[in-house]
Motif scaffolding. Structure first.
Motif, PDB file in Angstrom:
ATOM      1  N   THR A  13       6.475 124.068-105.617  1.00  0.00           N
ATOM      2  CA  THR A  13       7.622 123.404-104.947  1.00  0.00           C
ATOM      3  C   THR A  13       7.942 121.565-104.868  1.00  0.00           C
ATOM      4  O   THR A  13       6.930 120.594-104.825  1.00  0.00           O
ATOM      5  N   PHE A  14       9.152 121.698-104.767  1.00  0.00           N
ATOM      6  CA  PHE A  14      10.118 120.412-104.902  1.00  0.00           C
ATOM      7  C   PHE A  14       9.782 119.814-103.369  1.00  0.00           C
ATOM      8  O   PHE A  14      10.841 119.320-103.265  1.00  0.00           O
ATOM      9  N   ASP A  15       8.864 120.038-103.168  1.00  0.00           N
ATOM     10  CA  ASP A  15       8.515 118.933-101.498  1.00  0.00           C
ATOM     11  C   ASP A  15       8.353 117.873-101.328  1.00  0.00           C
ATOM     12  O   ASP A  15       8.567 117.034-101.996  1.00  0.00           O
ATOM     13  N   GLU A  16       8.043 116.794 -99.690  1.00  0.00           N
ATOM     14  CA  GLU A  16       7.933 116.077 -99.981  1.00  0.00           C
ATOM     15  C   GLU A  16       7.053 114.955-100.353  1.00  0.00           C
ATOM     16  O   GLU A  16       7.066 114.161-100.799  1.00  0.00           O
ATOM     17  N   ASN A  17       5.797 116.149-100.903  1.00  0.00           N
ATOM     18  CA  ASN A  17       4.585 116.048-101.257  1.00  0.00           C
ATOM     19  C   ASN A  17       5.039 115.422-103.113  1.00  0.00           C
ATOM     20  O   ASN A  17       4.195 114.404-103.725  1.00  0.00           O
ATOM     21  N   VAL A  18       6.253 116.329-104.156  1.00  0.00           N
ATOM     22  CA  VAL A  18       6.398 115.726-105.224  1.00  0.00           C
ATOM     23  C   VAL A  18       6.883 115.051-105.028  1.00  0.00           C
ATOM     24  O   VAL A  18       6.791 114.078-106.102  1.00  0.00           O
TER      25      VAL A  18
END
Length: 243
Positions: A20-25
């Motif tokens: 997923t394109f979350d904050e980590n990514v």
């Protein structure tokens, strides 16, 4: 803004989970895509040159799946003196927040509107340039025809669509070869075998590649008069389609 190194899959995971394109990514995305997608820098830079050529005065340029805004910035810096605006669309709030910070530090003056939305929900209107750089591959297969048709319908005559994708090959030997070459590319950029395997497991049901022939057929069926590959490296390709 400093660039963080991608170590998301550097440690063993019990389950890879879905990518997923979350904050980590979002935090490591520039490093991730540079080390994972051969030719990415060239594709983005040439997107700017294509925008310069095809942007029409008073029109809108769309960056669909803008992530951190690399293609938006590439277009923006080539639009000096043109009365245009750019709509940059992404459905990841984490990506858009960082994108806004990057856009705010850019000195070029073409207006940019950031929109948090699924691209299939965005109305394409009065467009001269529409860019999907590694975006359609994350859209459900069942609605990809509709997405491309809506882009065609919203483009002005003479407008252009740039579609960059990870692709697959009908010939299984060529498909396997290009997968292996892509993995070698990632290894050369510092990813370990474990990182490559865990990332592949996380993304294989999220990113669904198609053949170049399938993309060309979909584009032709939408009504585009001309379409072909202008860049390819291993299993990553970029097509340009003209209305």
């Amino acid at each position: 803004m400093s660039e963080s190194r991608d170590t998301i899959y550097a440690d063993p995971l019990r389950e890879a989970g879905l990518f997923t394109f979350d904050e980590n990514v979002a935090r490591v995305f520039p490093d991730m895509i540079k080390r994972s997608v051969p030719g990415y820098t060239t594709i983005v830079a040439m997107t700017g040159l294509l925008a310069q050529r095809y942007a029409a005065a008073g029109s809108v340029l769309y960056d669909l799946g803008c992530s951190l805004g690399a293609s938006t910035l590439a277009m923006r810096q080539e639009l000096r003196g043109k009365d245009c605006r750019i709509l940059a669309v992404d459905n990841s709030p984490a990506m858009l927040e960082r994108c806004r910070n990057i856009i705010d530090t850019d000195t070029h003056d073409t207006p940019v509107d950031l929109i948090c939305s699924n691209l299939e929900d965005v109305n394409i209107e009065n467009a001269s340039v529409v860019v999907l750089n590694f975006t359609l591959q994350f859209i459900p297969l069942a609605i990809r025809n509709e997405v491309i048709q809506r882009i065609y319908d919203g483009l002005r005559p003479g407008g252009v669509m740039v579609l960059s994708e990870k692709v697959t090959f009908e010939d299984p030997h060529l498909d396997e070869l290009n997968i292996e070459l892509h993995h070698e590319f990632k290894k050369a950029n510092g990813y370990s075998d474990m990182e490559i395997a865990q990332k592949r497991a996380a993304i294989e049901n999220v990113l669904l590649p198609e053949t170049v022939a399938t993309h060309k057929q979909r584009i032709a069926s939408a009504g585009f008069g001309s379409c072909d590959v202008w860049f390819q490296c291993f299993n990553f390709a970029s097509l340009v389609a003209l209305k």
